[in-house]
Structures are given as structure tokens and as C-alpha cells.
Design a protein around this motif. Structure first.
Motif, short mmCIF file in Angstrom:
data_model
loop_
_atom_site.label_atom_id
_atom_site.label_comp_id
_atom_site.label_asym_id
_atom_site.label_seq_id
_atom_site.Cartn_x
_atom_site.Cartn_y
_atom_site.Cartn_z
N ALA A 27 0.92 -1.18 0.27
CA ALA A 27 -0.16 0.06 0.16
C ALA A 27 0.78 1.38 -0.08
CB ALA A 27 -0.94 -0.13 1.35
N GLY A 28 2.36 0.84 0.28
CA GLY A 28 3.24 2.25 -0.02
C GLY A 28 3.76 2.93 1.28
N LEU A 29 3.81 1.95 1.98
CA LEU A 29 4.51 2.66 3.35
C LEU A 29 5.60 2.64 3.24
CD1 LEU A 29 3.72 2.23 6.50
CD2 LEU A 29 4.96 -0.12 6.70
N ASP A 30 6.39 3.34 3.30
CA ASP A 30 7.62 3.88 3.39
C ASP A 30 9.09 2.66 5.07
OD1 ASP A 30 7.57 5.03 1.41
OD2 ASP A 30 6.49 6.84 2.11
N SER A 310 -11.66 15.16 3.83
CA SER A 310 -10.94 16.74 3.83
C SER A 310 -10.26 16.70 4.77
CB SER A 310 -12.30 17.13 3.34
OG SER A 310 -12.96 17.31 4.21
N GLU A 311 -11.22 16.18 5.86
CA GLU A 311 -10.04 16.79 7.14
C GLU A 311 -8.72 16.20 7.73
OE1 GLU A 311 -13.74 17.85 10.27
OE2 GLU A 311 -13.62 14.84 9.70
N VAL A 312 -8.75 15.10 7.17
CA VAL A 312 -7.22 14.22 7.37
C VAL A 312 -6.12 15.25 6.36
CG1 VAL A 312 -5.84 12.86 7.12
CG2 VAL A 312 -8.21 12.26 8.14
N ARG A 313 -7.16 15.62 5.06
CA ARG A 313 -6.13 16.59 4.16
C ARG A 313 -5.76 17.38 4.71
NH1 ARG A 313 -9.46 16.63 0.43
NH2 ARG A 313 -8.83 14.92 -1.06
N ASP A 314 -6.09 17.81 5.53
CA ASP A 314 -6.81 19.33 6.35
C ASP A 314 -5.12 19.20 7.03
OD1 ASP A 314 -8.20 20.55 4.70
OD2 ASP A 314 -9.11 21.21 5.60
N ARG A 315 -5.35 18.11 8.04
CA ARG A 315 -4.04 18.22 9.01
C ARG A 315 -2.69 17.49 8.24
NH1 ARG A 315 -5.06 21.26 11.44
NH2 ARG A 315 -3.09 20.52 12.96
N VAL A 316 -2.61 16.83 7.09
CA VAL A 316 -1.59 16.64 6.64
C VAL A 316 -0.90 17.92 5.82
CG1 VAL A 316 -0.66 15.75 4.31
CG2 VAL A 316 -2.63 13.86 5.87
N ASP A 317 -1.34 18.53 5.10
CA ASP A 317 -0.74 20.03 5.50
C ASP A 317 -0.31 21.09 5.67
OD1 ASP A 317 -2.61 19.31 1.97
OD2 ASP A 317 -3.98 20.43 2.18
N ALA A 318 -1.13 20.79 7.00
CA ALA A 318 -0.76 21.67 8.02
C ALA A 318 1.02 21.52 8.37
CB ALA A 318 -1.46 21.19 9.30
N MET A 319 0.73 19.76 8.18
CA MET A 319 2.19 19.16 8.96
C MET A 319 3.49 19.20 7.70
SD MET A 319 0.98 15.28 10.41
CE MET A 319 -0.13 15.00 11.74
N LYS A 320 3.30 19.05 5.95
CA LYS A 320 3.62 19.86 4.79
C LYS A 320 3.96 20.99 5.65
CE LYS A 320 2.23 16.59 1.70
NZ LYS A 320 1.95 17.07 0.46
N ALA A 345 -5.11 4.92 1.73
CA ALA A 345 -5.59 6.67 1.82
C ALA A 345 -4.66 7.78 1.75
CB ALA A 345 -6.97 6.46 2.47
N LEU A 346 -4.12 7.65 2.71
CA LEU A 346 -3.35 8.23 3.54
C LEU A 346 -2.12 9.14 2.54
CD1 LEU A 346 -2.65 10.20 6.05
CD2 LEU A 346 -1.61 8.58 7.32
N LYS A 347 -1.15 7.33 1.66
CA LYS A 347 -0.07 7.82 1.27
C LYS A 347 -0.71 8.17 0.15
CE LYS A 347 3.33 6.63 -0.12
NZ LYS A 347 4.21 6.49 -0.27
N SER A 348 -1.95 8.16 -0.96
CA SER A 348 -2.43 8.83 -1.34
C SER A 348 -2.50 10.05 -1.35
CB SER A 348 -3.75 8.63 -2.01
OG SER A 348 -4.76 8.68 -0.96
N LEU A 349 -2.75 10.71 -0.37
CA LEU A 349 -3.20 12.47 0.41
C LEU A 349 -1.66 13.29 0.64
CD1 LEU A 349 -5.61 12.15 3.25
CD2 LEU A 349 -6.34 13.11 0.68
N ILE A 350 -0.50 12.08 0.88
CA ILE A 350 0.32 12.94 1.18
C ILE A 350 1.45 12.58 0.29
CG2 ILE A 350 0.53 11.82 3.90
CD1 ILE A 350 2.68 10.01 3.08
N ALA A 351 1.03 12.31 -1.20
CA ALA A 351 2.38 11.16 -2.31
C ALA A 351 3.01 13.19 -3.14
CB ALA A 351 1.58 10.82 -3.21
#
Length: 351
Positions: A27-30, A310-320, A345-351
Motif C-alpha cells: 500500500a506504499g508504506l515507507d 478532507s479533514e485528514v487532508r487538511d492535517r496533512v497539509d498543516a504538517m507539511k 488513502a493516507l499515502k495518496s494524500l501525502i504523495a
């Protein structure tokens, strides 16, 4: 941004969790992270993980400095690198006096100075330089004037390590430790990381460390652990956030003694001075549920990846935006299939 995942360091499901790693790799785990507290050691577990995986980085999160010599830590990292084909990330930290003195029976002192000397010695050993080092806390070889027999001699590690620069991370939240991480470590590993308030709590220390950072180190990585649940179910999200508040209350209220709790001090540096005092008073008074309720929901949301996509995407953007380079997501969905789906799903959001 890399996607990592912590593994449980105690309990009865470790082997099953490792068996499922192949699916998460797909699933893309690094990265996989194994912690060490005062349970079974992390190195034994990491050797097992190395044998069961092929691609993911193997990060210690973290090995305490005081329970092993710098040379032993260098050998350990080189060993995991050897059996895994160069996938080790050596995360180290000071832990605290309750564990170091209470569990290991070793004096807890000078964590910042010791961390610097650990880096110097580890990198020297990985370069196969002789063990000649004169520090304030570690001397190689140990001579007669330092209490040794006088028979020690400088040695090089046998065999060529897979890499002479194994990445090193430092778990740090205090200003001096954070400054050191930004100066000489490859990664900084904070806990209870609030992206929007990170500048307030850490900004000055990070800038001071980076001002002395050598260019050959490259950019400072920031690895942050948080809980993950992607859901549109309000009740499910609320329950997951409740668990985060319990976790925060444990650290802010119960780790260390009153007046000597680094996590409580961090919470105050974020701007929650009143809440920090209240949480600690309640927790140490035995009112743990009330202490958790005193943790602001905003804080729990900010340090987590919980909510709708969408809420998780916002948190990912804040972390970036805060400079996070690796998110160590702990999926908490009720089924293995949903945990895997959330990570994909998270992998697709942070890619």
C-alpha cells in the motif's frame, strides 16, 4: 513526505502485526518504527521485522542512550543495516530519570552532551576509524587514569558497514535537545507535535541549531507519530479523539513528577499554561478521566489524523507546512482491512 507506521512494542500480537506488513508495503508504506520503553528490547523485534520485509526503512523510535554504550548502539545499527541491506534509521533519546534510574539503575545526567558524543562516536565507528575519542562523558579507549586497566587499545569495527552514514534521529522536545537535533542529527523526532503551534514552541531552538548545521548533512527531517482514522462517522471519530486525549493526559499529567514533567512544560510552551497545570493536578490526584477531559479537543485534533478524508487532508497539509517529512501513522480502525485502507488513502494524500 514519507509514510511510516509504528509497531506495538508489547502485547501478544507482534508476530501477526509483522505478518501483515507485506500488505502495508504494497500500500506504499515507507517506514516501520519500533519503540523501546521498559518492556522487551526493540532490537530483537527489529531483527524479526528485517527478516519479514524487503523495502521499508527500519526505524528505532527510540533506543535510550543511557542503557547502551555509544559503541554498542553503533554496532546495533550497523547490524540491522547489515541484515536488512541498508534500511536502518537509528533513533535515540534520553528517556527520563524514572526509567533510566528506576529500571536500569544508571545515573541520568547531561542528556544533551551525551547525545552529541553518541553521534560523534557512532559516525566514527561506521567510517571504520579507530576507537580514539576523548569526550566529557565517554573516552575510548578507557585508560588507567579513567579507571580502566590501561590495556584497552583503539579498534576498528570488524568488516565494512553497509553504510558509513546511517541516518540518526533524536527524540527531543526541550529547547537544548531540539537545538542539538537541528544542528547534527539527520532527523528530529518530537512528540505531541502541534503543527500550527510548532513555531511558538520550537522555532527559536530549530533556527539556532540550523545556523550551525553542516551542509553535508542535508535538510533536517522531522518524523511525527500520530493516530489515524479516516471516517465520516462522528461517533467513531469522537471515540478516537477521546483516546488521544487520554494519551495526552497521561504524558502532560502523569509523566514525571510535579515540576519535572517535560511534556507538561511543552504543553505550556504551546500556550496552554492554564490547561497544563489543571491536567497535571487532576491526573496526579487520581482523576484521570477528568484530566483527559481537560485536554482541549482542538489540541487532540491538531496532533492527529482523525476525521473525514478532507479533514485528514487538511492535517496533512498543516504538517507539511510545519516541515514534517515523515508521518508515522498509527491506524486505529476496528478491522485490519479498514486499517490497511486508511493507510493506503493516507499515502495518496501525502504523495
Amino acid at each position: 513526505m514519507k509514510l511510516g507506521m509504528p509497531l506495538p512494542y508489547c502485547g501478544n500480537d507482534f508476530a501477526s502485526a509483522v505478518d501483515r506488513l507485506a500488505d502495508f508495503e504494497g500500500a506504499g508504506l515507507d517506514r516501520v518504527m519500533v519503540a523501546e520503553a521498559y518492556s522487551v528490547d526493540a532490537v530483537s523485534q527489529m531483527g524479526y521485522v528485517a527478516a519479514k520485509t524487503r523495502r521499508v526503512e527500519l526505524a528505532f523510535g527510540v533506543l535510550p542512550m543511557f542503557s547502551r554504550t555509544p559503541t554498542n548502539l553503533a554496532m546495533t545499527a550497523a547490524g540491522i543495516d547489515y541484515v536488512s541491506g541498508g534500511r536502518c534509521v537509528l533513533g535515540i533519546g534520553a528517556s527520563g530519570p524514572q526509567v533510566i534510574e528506576g529500571f536500569h539503575g544508571v545515573k541520568y545526567d547531561a542528556p544533551v552532551e551525551r547525545a552529541r558524543e553518541h553521534v560523534d562516536i557512532c559516525r566514527r565507528i561506521w567510517r571504520r576509524e579507530p576507537t580514539q575519542y576523548q569526550g566529557k562523558h565517554y573516552t575510548l579507549p578507557l585508560g588507567a587514569d579513567g579507571g580502566g586497566s590501561g590495556l584497552g587499545k583503539p579498534l576498528r569495527i570488524i568488516g565494512q558497514p553497509v553504510r558509513e552514514r546511517i541516518p540518526m534521529g533524536l527524540a527531543a522536545i526541550g529547547p537544548k535537545n531540539v537545538e542539538l537535533a537541528a544542528e547534527i542529527f539527520d532527523e528530529w523526532q518530537p512528540i505531541l507535535f502541534h503543527p500550527e503551534r510548532a513555531e511558538r514552541a520550537f522555532g527559536e531552538a530549530v533556527r539556532a541549531g540550523k545556523s550551525r548545521r553542516e551542509s553535508e548533512l542535508g535538510d533536517l527531517g522531522i518524523s511525527v507519530q500520530c493516530r489515524l482514522l479516516i471516517t465520516n462517522d462522528a461517533a467513531g471519530a469522537a471515540a478516537a479523539l477521546g483516546a488521544v486525549r487520554d494519551y495526552v493526559a497521561l504524558y502532560v499529567g502523569g509523566m514525571g513528577a510535579a515540576g519535572k514533567n517535560y511534556y507538561n512544560t511543552l504543553f505550556a510552551r504551546y500556550g496552554y499554561e492554564t490547561e497544563a497545570a489543571e491536567i497535571q493536578q487532576l491526573y496526579l490526584g487520581g482523576m484521570k478521566s477528568a484530566a483527559a477531559q481537560a485536554v482541549p479537543e482542538e489540541f487532540a485534533r491538531s496532533i492527529s489524523l482523525i476525521g473525514s478524508r478532507s479533514e485528514v487532508r487538511d492535517r496533512v497539509d498543516a504538517m507539511k507546512a510545519a516541515g514534517v517529512t515523515c508521518v508515522l501513522a498509527d491506524p486505529v480502525a476496528s478491522s485490519p482491512a479498514q486499517r490497511l485502507a486508511d493507510m493506503a488513502a493516507l499515502k495518496s494524500l501525502i504523495a
